[in-house]
Design an enzyme around this catalytic site. Structure first.
Site, short mmCIF file in Angstrom:
data_model
loop_
_atom_site.label_atom_id
_atom_site.label_comp_id
_atom_site.label_asym_id
_atom_site.label_seq_id
_atom_site.Cartn_x
_atom_site.Cartn_y
_atom_site.Cartn_z
N HIS A 64 0.69 -8.07 -2.37
CA HIS A 64 0.42 -7.77 -0.97
C HIS A 64 0.54 -9.03 -0.13
O HIS A 64 0.18 -10.13 -0.57
CB HIS A 64 -0.99 -7.21 -0.79
CG HIS A 64 -1.16 -5.81 -1.28
ND1 HIS A 64 -0.76 -4.71 -0.55
CD2 HIS A 64 -1.68 -5.32 -2.43
CE1 HIS A 64 -1.04 -3.61 -1.23
NE2 HIS A 64 -1.60 -3.96 -2.38
N HIS A 116 7.89 -1.32 0.01
CA HIS A 116 6.73 -1.99 0.57
C HIS A 116 6.27 -3.16 -0.30
O HIS A 116 5.65 -4.09 0.19
CB HIS A 116 5.56 -1.01 0.73
CG HIS A 116 5.89 0.17 1.59
ND1 HIS A 116 6.00 0.09 2.96
CD2 HIS A 116 6.15 1.46 1.27
CE1 HIS A 116 6.31 1.28 3.46
NE2 HIS A 116 6.41 2.12 2.45
#
Length: 233
Positions: free
Chosen positions: A96, A69
Site C-alpha cells: 500500500h 491497485h
C-alpha cells in the site's frame, strides 16, 4: 451485471485479501459506520506482556498478480506465523502507498501487508511500515517483475520468494482489533503493526507510484479501542 458479479465474489471469496472496491460500487455502510475500522493512528498504546511472534516462513515459488491497485504475491505452502499457542497460515503479501497506519501522527509513504488465516478462519494482518532511506533488497528484486494488469497470476519458475528477508530484526509490535481496509470493511480482523519501520529508497517509491495510484484509506477513529504494545519477549 459484471460489477454485480465482482461485488458478490470479492467479499465472499477474497475478503481476507483486503479487496479494493470495484469501480462504480458504493462502499458498504460498515465502511462509514463501523466501530473497529482500519487503518488507525497509533498514539496511546497500552503496554502488555504480549506473546512473541515466531515467523516460521519458508521460501516459495514467486508468483504475483497486478490487480490494477497493487501487486498481490500469492503464498502457497509458505509456512506460518505462531503467536503463543495460536498458529496462522501465511497466505499473501501485498503493498500500500501511503502506508495507512500511523505512529503518533507520522504518515509512512509505503507499507507491506502480510495476510494470514487461522484454522478457525480468523484473519490476521501483519503490517510493515516503510520510511524513505536505503534501497530495500527484496523490493528491488520484485519491481522489475511487476506484470501488466491483464496478465493474471504470473509465475516465475526460476525465482523464489523469501519473505523472511523482509522482516525487521526486532519483532516488537502493536496489536489492535481492526477491519478490511476496503468495502465491505469487514471487522474482526486482528492487526499487528511492527514497531520498527523498514526503509525503501526514493527511487523505489517513485517507481511504484509510476505504476499505481494511492491505494489506502485515511486513518479511522478508534471509538474507544485499546491498542496493545508489547515486546516480543
Amino acid at each position: 451485471m459484471f460489477v454485480n458479479i465482482l461485488s458478490f465474489l470479492c467479499p465472499l471469496l477474497l475478503s481476507y485479501l483486503l479487496c479494493w472496491p470495484v469501480a462504480g460500487h458504493a462502499e458498504s455502510p460498515l465502511c462509514r459506520n463501523g466501530q473497529r475500522q482500519s487503518p488507525i493512528d497509533i498514539v496511546a498504546a497500552v503496554k502488555k506482556d504480549l506473546p512473541p511472534l515466531s515467523f516460521a516462513y519458508r521460501p516459495v515459488p514467486l508468483q504475483m498478480r497486478n490487480d490494477g491497485h497493487t501487486i498481490r504475491l500469492r503464498i502457497d505452502d509458505g509456512g506460518e506465523l505462531r503467536i503463543g499457542q495460536d498458529t496462522y497460515r501465511f497466505e499473501e503479501l501485498h503493498f500500500h502507498s501511503p502506508g495507512g497506519d500511523r505512529l503518533v501522527g507520522e504518515e509512512f509513504p509505503f507499507a507491506a501487508h502480510l495476510l494470514h488465516r487461522s484454522r478457525s478462519g480468523q484473519l490476521l494482518a501483519v503490517v510493515l511500515l516503510f520510511r524513505r532511506g536505503a534501497e530495500n533488497p527484496l523490493l528491488a528484486s520484485l519491481w522489475p517483475k511487476i506484470p501488466a494488469r491483464n496478465e493474471g497470476n504470473k509465475r516465475f519458475a526460476d525465482n523464489r520468494l523469501n519473505v523472511i528477508s523482509l522482516l525487521p530484526a526486532h519483532s516488537d509490535y502493536y496489536r489492535y482489533a481492526g477491519s478490511l481496509t476496503a468495502s465491505p470493511c469487514t471487522e474482526n480482523v486482528t492487526w499487528m503493526v511492527m514497531k520498527k519501520p523498514l526503509e525503501l529508497s526514493t527511487a523505489q517509491l517513485t517507481q511504484w507510484k509510476s505504476r499505481f495510484d494511492d491505494n489506502i484509506r485515511q486513518a479511522q477513529p478508534l471509538h474507544g479501542r485499546v491498542i496493545w504494545e508489547g515486546p516480543a519477549n
